[in-house]
Design an enzyme around this catalytic site. Sequence first.
Site, PDB file in Angstrom:
ATOM      1  N   PHE A 168     -79.070 -18.557 -30.058  1.00 38.79           N
ATOM      2  CA  PHE A 168     -78.792 -17.131 -30.057  1.00 38.79           C
ATOM      3  C   PHE A 168     -79.259 -16.377 -28.813  1.00 38.79           C
ATOM      4  O   PHE A 168     -78.639 -15.403 -28.428  1.00 38.79           O
ATOM      5  CB  PHE A 168     -79.348 -16.479 -31.321  1.00 38.79           C
ATOM      6  CG  PHE A 168     -78.601 -16.901 -32.553  1.00 38.79           C
ATOM      7  CD1 PHE A 168     -77.237 -17.123 -32.510  1.00 38.79           C
ATOM      8  CD2 PHE A 168     -79.254 -17.090 -33.764  1.00 38.79           C
ATOM      9  CE1 PHE A 168     -76.527 -17.511 -33.642  1.00 38.79           C
ATOM     10  CE2 PHE A 168     -78.557 -17.479 -34.898  1.00 38.79           C
ATOM     11  CZ  PHE A 168     -77.197 -17.692 -34.842  1.00 38.79           C
ATOM     12  N   HIS A 212     -79.289 -12.150 -38.669  1.00 42.10           N
ATOM     13  CA  HIS A 212     -78.639 -13.363 -39.158  1.00 42.10           C
ATOM     14  C   HIS A 212     -79.285 -13.776 -40.474  1.00 42.10           C
ATOM     15  O   HIS A 212     -80.423 -13.429 -40.732  1.00 42.10           O
ATOM     16  CB  HIS A 212     -78.776 -14.496 -38.137  1.00 42.10           C
ATOM     17  CG  HIS A 212     -78.196 -14.129 -36.812  1.00 42.10           C
ATOM     18  ND1 HIS A 212     -78.954 -13.709 -35.760  1.00 42.10           N
ATOM     19  CD2 HIS A 212     -76.908 -14.074 -36.406  1.00 42.10           C
ATOM     20  CE1 HIS A 212     -78.162 -13.421 -34.740  1.00 42.10           C
ATOM     21  NE2 HIS A 212     -76.909 -13.617 -35.106  1.00 42.10           N
ATOM     22  N   HIS A 262     -70.624 -22.221 -33.108  1.00 40.37           N
ATOM     23  CA  HIS A 262     -71.596 -21.953 -32.036  1.00 40.37           C
ATOM     24  C   HIS A 262     -72.079 -23.262 -31.402  1.00 40.37           C
ATOM     25  O   HIS A 262     -72.010 -23.432 -30.185  1.00 40.37           O
ATOM     26  CB  HIS A 262     -72.809 -21.206 -32.590  1.00 40.37           C
ATOM     27  CG  HIS A 262     -72.697 -19.718 -32.515  1.00 40.37           C
ATOM     28  ND1 HIS A 262     -72.811 -19.027 -31.342  1.00 40.37           N
ATOM     29  CD2 HIS A 262     -72.479 -18.782 -33.473  1.00 40.37           C
ATOM     30  CE1 HIS A 262     -72.675 -17.726 -31.580  1.00 40.37           C
ATOM     31  NE2 HIS A 262     -72.465 -17.548 -32.874  1.00 40.37           N
ATOM     32  N   HIS A 306     -72.903  -7.207 -36.119  1.00 43.88           N
ATOM     33  CA  HIS A 306     -72.023  -7.819 -35.121  1.00 43.88           C
ATOM     34  C   HIS A 306     -70.760  -6.991 -34.897  1.00 43.88           C
ATOM     35  O   HIS A 306     -70.218  -6.976 -33.800  1.00 43.88           O
ATOM     36  CB  HIS A 306     -71.680  -9.267 -35.498  1.00 43.88           C
ATOM     37  CG  HIS A 306     -72.844 -10.206 -35.313  1.00 43.88           C
ATOM     38  ND1 HIS A 306     -73.808 -10.407 -36.277  1.00 43.88           N
ATOM     39  CD2 HIS A 306     -73.222 -10.980 -34.251  1.00 43.88           C
ATOM     40  CE1 HIS A 306     -74.713 -11.272 -35.825  1.00 43.88           C
ATOM     41  NE2 HIS A 306     -74.383 -11.642 -34.602  1.00 43.88           N
ATOM     42  N   HIS A 347     -77.937  -9.268 -27.979  1.00 48.04           N
ATOM     43  CA  HIS A 347     -77.939 -10.272 -29.046  1.00 48.04           C
ATOM     44  C   HIS A 347     -79.287 -10.966 -29.116  1.00 48.04           C
ATOM     45  O   HIS A 347     -79.844 -11.170 -30.190  1.00 48.04           O
ATOM     46  CB  HIS A 347     -76.821 -11.292 -28.804  1.00 48.04           C
ATOM     47  CG  HIS A 347     -76.557 -12.162 -29.988  1.00 48.04           C
ATOM     48  ND1 HIS A 347     -76.878 -13.490 -30.019  1.00 48.04           N
ATOM     49  CD2 HIS A 347     -76.031 -11.877 -31.201  1.00 48.04           C
ATOM     50  CE1 HIS A 347     -76.540 -13.989 -31.196  1.00 48.04           C
ATOM     51  NE2 HIS A 347     -76.020 -13.028 -31.933  1.00 48.04           N
ATOM     52  N   HIS A 399     -69.213 -20.430 -38.919  1.00 45.78           N
ATOM     53  CA  HIS A 399     -69.766 -19.632 -37.816  1.00 45.78           C
ATOM     54  C   HIS A 399     -70.823 -20.392 -37.013  1.00 45.78           C
ATOM     55  O   HIS A 399     -70.726 -20.508 -35.797  1.00 45.78           O
ATOM     56  CB  HIS A 399     -70.337 -18.303 -38.341  1.00 45.78           C
ATOM     57  CG  HIS A 399     -71.308 -17.666 -37.413  1.00 45.78           C
ATOM     58  ND1 HIS A 399     -72.679 -17.783 -37.555  1.00 45.78           N
ATOM     59  CD2 HIS A 399     -71.121 -16.948 -36.268  1.00 45.78           C
ATOM     60  CE1 HIS A 399     -73.275 -17.147 -36.562  1.00 45.78           C
ATOM     61  NE2 HIS A 399     -72.360 -16.632 -35.772  1.00 45.78           N
ATOM     62  N   HIS A 432     -66.832 -14.028 -32.384  1.00 47.04           N
ATOM     63  CA  HIS A 432     -67.268 -13.017 -33.355  1.00 47.04           C
ATOM     64  C   HIS A 432     -66.178 -12.045 -33.748  1.00 47.04           C
ATOM     65  O   HIS A 432     -66.236 -11.469 -34.840  1.00 47.04           O
ATOM     66  CB  HIS A 432     -68.539 -12.313 -32.886  1.00 47.04           C
ATOM     67  CG  HIS A 432     -69.739 -13.021 -33.425  1.00 47.04           C
ATOM     68  ND1 HIS A 432     -70.246 -12.748 -34.672  1.00 47.04           N
ATOM     69  CD2 HIS A 432     -70.452 -14.048 -32.922  1.00 47.04           C
ATOM     70  CE1 HIS A 432     -71.244 -13.579 -34.912  1.00 47.04           C
ATOM     71  NE2 HIS A 432     -71.401 -14.381 -33.871  1.00 47.04           N
TER      72      HIS A 432
HETATM   73 CU1  C2O Z   1     -75.400 -13.218 -33.785  1.00 44.25          CU
HETATM   74 CU2  C2O Z   1     -72.765 -15.772 -33.950  1.00 44.25          CU
HETATM   75  O1  C2O Z   1     -74.405 -14.901 -33.896  1.00 44.25           O
END
Ligand code: C2O
Length: 514
Positions: free
Chosen positions: A277, A125, A260, A134, A110, A256, A290
Amino acid sequence: MACMLHAGVMGHCEALTKVDASFCDPKNNNECKNLGSQGGKCAASCCLPYRPGTKIVDFKRPSRSSPLRVRPAAHLVDPEHLAKYKKAIELMKALPADDPRNFIQQANVHCVHCDSIPDHDIQVHQNWFFYPWHRWYLYFNERILGKLIGDDTFTLPFWNWDSLEGMMLPSIYADPSSPLYDNLRDAKHQPPFLVDFDFNGTDPGFTNAQQIDHNLKIMYRQFFSNGKKPMLFLGSAYVAGDKPNPGGGSVENMPHNNVHTWTGDRTRPNFEDMGTFYSAGRDPIFFAHHANIDRMWSLWKKLSRKHRDFNDSNWLKTSFLFYDENADLVRVTVKDCLKTRWLGYKYQDVKIPWVKARPTPKLTKARKAASRSVKPTAEAKFPVTLESPVSATLKRPKVGRSRKEKEEEEEVLIVEGIEFDRDHFIKFDVIVNATEGDGITPGDSEFAGSFVNAPHRHRHLKEENKGKTRLCLGITDLLEDIGGEDDDGVLVTIVPKAGKGKVSVGGLRIDFSK
Ligand code: C2O
């Protein structure tokens, strides 16, 4: 590159056919290789292990004869599944540090796709690769976990944060003695504390009933009102030569990004682990978060025949590289992951409590009429740095459209030229026909949406870490709900909530998306 608001503008664009990770070559002075092109020195902390001579195989779909594996909701996981999951994560953590299937190496997959290295600005992203990349990432992670415990039917659970029972950190991740635990999480956001889909960096102090109401209305808005067209839901086109962040899809922005930062530890500089990230994948809950995002993609496509993936070959033929369960490098394409059943899995069916949670207008009719005639105290002069709320009146190119016209083309409010410091958590809200003093919340129709940036760390880059993107918000439902459909103009107010002074906006525009 353009927004893809009108079909056809993509014609002249060159596809971005390979979005490859960067690999460190230990035998070659840790040179960073992009397999094919030679990059700079591997300065990022997260290049993937690379063994010269590793061959790359093309992905083959699993055979259709085996039954689909079912990913369960995390709060409904049974003890047997949980035991397997814990065992698999334990084994993954115990693999040699340079095994690409090792837990930290998996997190680094990631990291390399969002913390760019010089000459290789790889981004998955805030563009149209968000969902497919993802999906593949989870697929291989799940296959590796299954292989480690010798169970081909193993599945990752999904964090069902959009349900009443799942709207908190799932308890299976909150047990400090479990390998699913991560201590870099917000101390206060432990179950049964409710997730805040509008998280600004501080807790709003709502009652549980208010928080649930806001979260469900945010889901409705992002999924239905702001997700009527592929570009609005899936994100904007990103092809060769483009800047990497043309604009993320509705759910990517919110909730989303908010989930995070809500999960990460706010006392850490970048809200580690989940809030940034490079480290997000070090928290096992990343994969559950995810999986729910991935589920949203599947749900969205079930809505109607108009809710479709892009048919643009620039998107479909783009490929990514992943290490599989045998530590072989596999090349996969976007077009091979469009249906979860092609990858052998589906999601457990659960109730969806937000399908009718359409936001409601806050301001009364009389007040609304007044707010439309009232000019903002000062018209914003763009570009403007967001230190405090700014307002501008915007002329609408078309008014009084028919139902059919509205279905064919969505009216889109575009916040353009958003320039921000990518190292910071940034959030601003956009409200329509209301000003800051009106106390608009995300449960109100006047709330059009938010821009949210989860911080990216680029400590290897000396220069400022600037990001540039834009935010597209569908406003047809909003204008209907607040009775502003026939007005010539709209009053748009941008309210900075996090990262004040670290973000500027180039302008506002209304366009139409097919
Ligand atoms: Cu690649 Cu939720 O981020």
